[in-house]
Design an enzyme around this catalytic site. Structure first.
Site, PDB file in Angstrom:
ATOM      1  N   ASP A 121       0.545  -1.315   0.086  1.00 46.39           N
ATOM      2  CA  ASP A 121       0.362   0.104   0.392  1.00 46.39           C
ATOM      3  C   ASP A 121       0.992   1.559   0.258  1.00 46.39           C
ATOM      4  OD1 ASP A 121      -1.826  -1.150   0.507  1.00 46.39           O
ATOM      5  OD2 ASP A 121      -2.863  -1.406   2.156  1.00 46.39           O
ATOM      6  N   LYS A 122       0.056   2.454  -0.752  1.00 50.39           N
ATOM      7  CA  LYS A 122       1.092   3.603  -0.895  1.00 50.39           C
ATOM      8  C   LYS A 122       1.718   3.533   0.391  1.00 50.39           C
ATOM      9  CE  LYS A 122       0.212   8.803  -0.956  1.00 50.39           C
ATOM     10  NZ  LYS A 122      -0.873   9.439  -1.005  1.00 50.39           N
TER      11      LYS A 122
END
Length: 319
Positions: A139-140
């Site tokens: 995830d970011k």
């Protein structure tokens, strides 16, 4: 010169009843479903040696054969000079320690400035490899280790290992609540029935298994180490929230902020303002696609999680 693909895969019994394009997307996971659909329509991807429609049903045991010319895969994306923390690099693989706030792949809202753009700048030949060699994602705002394939053969080998669940991925997490012991979550994950941007534990979801153990307990939080058997979207975040131990700082699954009673103002402020989910991919192990040897890589905890643990430790010790 464009590379010529020549691959073969057997449809799994567990895929019986799926559409051909769905099964192909799972078996040839390093290509997008849209690209595979085009190859099916062109007759470059065949079912038991014959052309078929993307919607054709599979029953298990069929042979999918892919023979296609691989044009440049990332022509619509530009190379960008973005700093990368490289843990290891050789002719076949690249292992990086991803920072927070770095999106892995361009998408709506993030057309550039991603890991993919950085990879194309660091290694221009990755333009010939699907998704610039990216075989799995973080995830970011999750930090830590990712492996990138630098060649088609390396990518195929790594995707096969991921599908066979032989890639070992271990994460550090800080959760709200005091865990008494470790354990295993075996709960299927799929789209949230009401919020399509979220994942959830749902009946009929894809199988998902997370093992976890306690590293350190604090007054109101726990440092946990998680090991993935599967790699579903947001898996650790969803599974720990399902146990009612959400990750500190998780904007999607974290729920209401919980503060230890009597905590110092500095700790309260840190918990309120922690800018991301407290999750770090600390260890990655796989079989090297060229040497055939087992390789293991580790990445130290980032400064923000180290500071969080220090504050929680001080709070627990009454400092």
């Amino acid at each position: 010169m464009p590379e010529i693909l020549n691959r073969e895969a057997r449809v799994l019994d567990a895929q019986a009843g799926q559409r051909l394009d769905q099964a192909a997307a799972e078996l040839f996971g390093d290509f997008s479903r849209e690209r595979l659909k085009q190859w099916i329509l062109q007759g470059a991807l065949t079912l038991d040696g014959a052309p078929a429609r993307p919607k054709a049903k599979v029953y298990g045991g069929e042979i999918l054969r892919l023979e296609a010319e691989l044009e440049e895969q990332t022509a619509q994306h530009r190379a960008q000079a973005i700093d990368l923390t490289i843990v290891h690099e050789d002719e076949a693989v690249l292992v990086i320690d991803k920072p927070a706030d770095l999106v892995v792949h361009p998408a709506a809202g993030n057309p550039d400035g991603t890991l993919l753009n950085a990879l194309l700048h660091h290694c221009p030949s990755l333009s010939q490899v699907p998704r610039a060699g990216i075989v799995h994602r973080l995830d970011k705002d999750t930090t830590g280790l990712m492996v990138v394939a630098k060649t088609l053969s390396a990518q195929a080998a790594l995707v096969e290992q991921l599908q066979a669940r032989t890639v070992s991925r271990e994460y550090d997490a800080v959760v709200a609540g005091v865990m008494t012991a470790g354990g295993k979550v075996d709960a299927p994950i799929g789209r949230h029935p009401k919020d399509r941007k979220r994942q959830a534990v749902v009946t009929g979801g894809k199988p998902a298994v997370t093992h976890y153990r306690v590293v350190e307990r604090f007054r109101g939080h726990t440092h946990v180490r998680c090991r993935l058997e599967t790699g579903r979207t947001h898996q650790i975040r969803v599974h720990l929230a399902h146990l009612r131990y959400p990750l500190v700082g998780d904007p999607v699954y974290g729920g209401r902020l919980k503060l230890p009673p009597g905590a110092a103002d500095e700790l309260k402020e840190l918990l309120r303002l922690f800018p991301r989910q407290a999750l770090h991919a600390r260890k990655l192990a796989f079989i090297h696609p060229v040497s055939g040897e087992a390789v293991t890589f580790r990445a130290p905890l980032p400064d923000d999680m180290l500071a969080l643990l220090d504050y929680l430790r001080d709070d627990s010790e009454g400092v």
